[in-house]
Scaffold this motif. Structure first.
Motif, PDB file in Angstrom:
ATOM      1  N   MET A   1       0.853  -1.164   0.000  1.00 57.62           N
ATOM      2  CA  MET A   1       0.000   0.000   0.000  1.00 57.62           C
ATOM      3  C   MET A   1       0.906   1.236   0.000  1.00 57.62           C
ATOM      4  O   MET A   1       1.576   1.486  -0.953  1.00 57.62           O
ATOM      5  CB  MET A   1      -0.931  -0.084   1.203  1.00 57.62           C
ATOM      6  CG  MET A   1      -2.040   0.926   1.286  1.00 57.62           C
ATOM      7  SD  MET A   1      -3.373   0.945   0.100  1.00 57.62           S
ATOM      8  CE  MET A   1      -4.534  -0.187   0.713  1.00 57.62           C
ATOM      9  N   ALA A   2       0.948   1.974   1.080  1.00 63.97           N
ATOM     10  CA  ALA A   2       1.788   3.168   1.148  1.00 63.97           C
ATOM     11  C   ALA A   2       3.135   2.826   1.751  1.00 63.97           C
ATOM     12  O   ALA A   2       3.264   1.887   2.523  1.00 63.97           O
ATOM     13  CB  ALA A   2       1.115   4.241   1.999  1.00 63.97           C
ATOM     14  N   SER A  19      -2.538   3.440  -5.432  1.00 66.02           N
ATOM     15  CA  SER A  19      -2.675   2.978  -4.047  1.00 66.02           C
ATOM     16  C   SER A  19      -3.577   3.908  -3.229  1.00 66.02           C
ATOM     17  O   SER A  19      -4.300   3.450  -2.353  1.00 66.02           O
ATOM     18  CB  SER A  19      -1.305   2.807  -3.378  1.00 66.02           C
ATOM     19  OG  SER A  19      -0.629   4.043  -3.245  1.00 66.02           O
ATOM     20  N   ALA A  20      -3.576   5.212  -3.520  1.00 62.74           N
ATOM     21  CA  ALA A  20      -4.467   6.142  -2.826  1.00 62.74           C
ATOM     22  C   ALA A  20      -5.918   5.861  -3.197  1.00 62.74           C
ATOM     23  O   ALA A  20      -6.802   5.849  -2.337  1.00 62.74           O
ATOM     24  CB  ALA A  20      -4.100   7.581  -3.151  1.00 62.74           C
ATOM     25  N   ILE A  50      -0.423  14.026  -4.392  1.00 65.34           N
ATOM     26  CA  ILE A  50      -1.753  13.603  -4.832  1.00 65.34           C
ATOM     27  C   ILE A  50      -2.777  14.118  -3.837  1.00 65.34           C
ATOM     28  O   ILE A  50      -2.576  14.028  -2.615  1.00 65.34           O
ATOM     29  CB  ILE A  50      -1.861  12.068  -4.995  1.00 65.34           C
ATOM     30  CG1 ILE A  50      -3.243  11.685  -5.511  1.00 65.34           C
ATOM     31  CG2 ILE A  50      -1.538  11.341  -3.712  1.00 65.34           C
ATOM     32  CD1 ILE A  50      -3.370  10.276  -5.995  1.00 65.34           C
ATOM     33  N   ASN A  51      -3.811  14.707  -4.367  1.00 66.20           N
ATOM     34  CA  ASN A  51      -4.923  15.211  -3.557  1.00 66.20           C
ATOM     35  C   ASN A  51      -6.168  14.436  -3.955  1.00 66.20           C
ATOM     36  O   ASN A  51      -6.504  14.365  -5.148  1.00 66.20           O
ATOM     37  CB  ASN A  51      -5.136  16.701  -3.802  1.00 66.20           C
ATOM     38  CG  ASN A  51      -3.936  17.511  -3.373  1.00 66.20           C
ATOM     39  OD1 ASN A  51      -3.684  17.655  -2.198  1.00 66.20           O
ATOM     40  ND2 ASN A  51      -3.181  18.019  -4.334  1.00 66.20           N
ATOM     41  N   VAL A  52      -6.824  13.841  -2.971  1.00 68.88           N
ATOM     42  CA  VAL A  52      -8.007  13.017  -3.234  1.00 68.88           C
ATOM     43  C   VAL A  52      -9.156  13.540  -2.383  1.00 68.88           C
ATOM     44  O   VAL A  52      -8.994  13.792  -1.190  1.00 68.88           O
ATOM     45  CB  VAL A  52      -7.748  11.527  -2.893  1.00 68.88           C
ATOM     46  CG1 VAL A  52      -8.985  10.707  -3.177  1.00 68.88           C
ATOM     47  CG2 VAL A  52      -6.538  10.999  -3.650  1.00 68.88           C
ATOM     48  N   ILE A  53     -10.303  13.699  -3.020  1.00 64.74           N
ATOM     49  CA  ILE A  53     -11.531  14.052  -2.308  1.00 64.74           C
ATOM     50  C   ILE A  53     -12.472  12.871  -2.481  1.00 64.74           C
ATOM     51  O   ILE A  53     -12.736  12.433  -3.603  1.00 64.74           O
ATOM     52  CB  ILE A  53     -12.173  15.342  -2.862  1.00 64.74           C
ATOM     53  CG1 ILE A  53     -11.212  16.514  -2.657  1.00 64.74           C
ATOM     54  CG2 ILE A  53     -13.515  15.596  -2.181  1.00 64.74           C
ATOM     55  CD1 ILE A  53     -11.678  17.798  -3.291  1.00 64.74           C
ATOM     56  N   GLY A  54     -12.939  12.339  -1.359  1.00 62.87           N
ATOM     57  CA  GLY A  54     -13.844  11.201  -1.392  1.00 62.87           C
ATOM     58  C   GLY A  54     -15.189  11.532  -0.781  1.00 62.87           C
ATOM     59  O   GLY A  54     -15.278  12.361   0.120  1.00 62.87           O
TER      60      GLY A  54
END
Length: 57
Positions: A1-2, A19-20, A50-54
């Motif tokens: 993973m990370a 992976s994110a 990396i910017n992720v909005i969930g």
């Protein structure tokens, strides 16, 4: 993973875009936005973020 790493007493978790995404999806989130970009600080242009909005499902 990370991959976790220590830098000057700070802990970082390094993710790839894949992976994110997997982490968010496995936690039950729908990905609303995912943006990868370079660091804007001088001398660190090669570092990527990396910017992720969930959205919680």
């Amino acid at each position: 993973m990370a991959r976790e790493r220590l830098s000057e007493e700070r802990v970082f978790s390094d993710f790839t875009e894949e992976s994110a995404t997997k982490l968010f999806e496995e936690a039950g989130f729908e990905i609303a936005s995912r943006v990868v970009g370079g660091d804007s600080r001088p001398g660190r242009e090669a570092e990527m973020w990396i910017n992720v909005i969930g959205i919680c499902q």
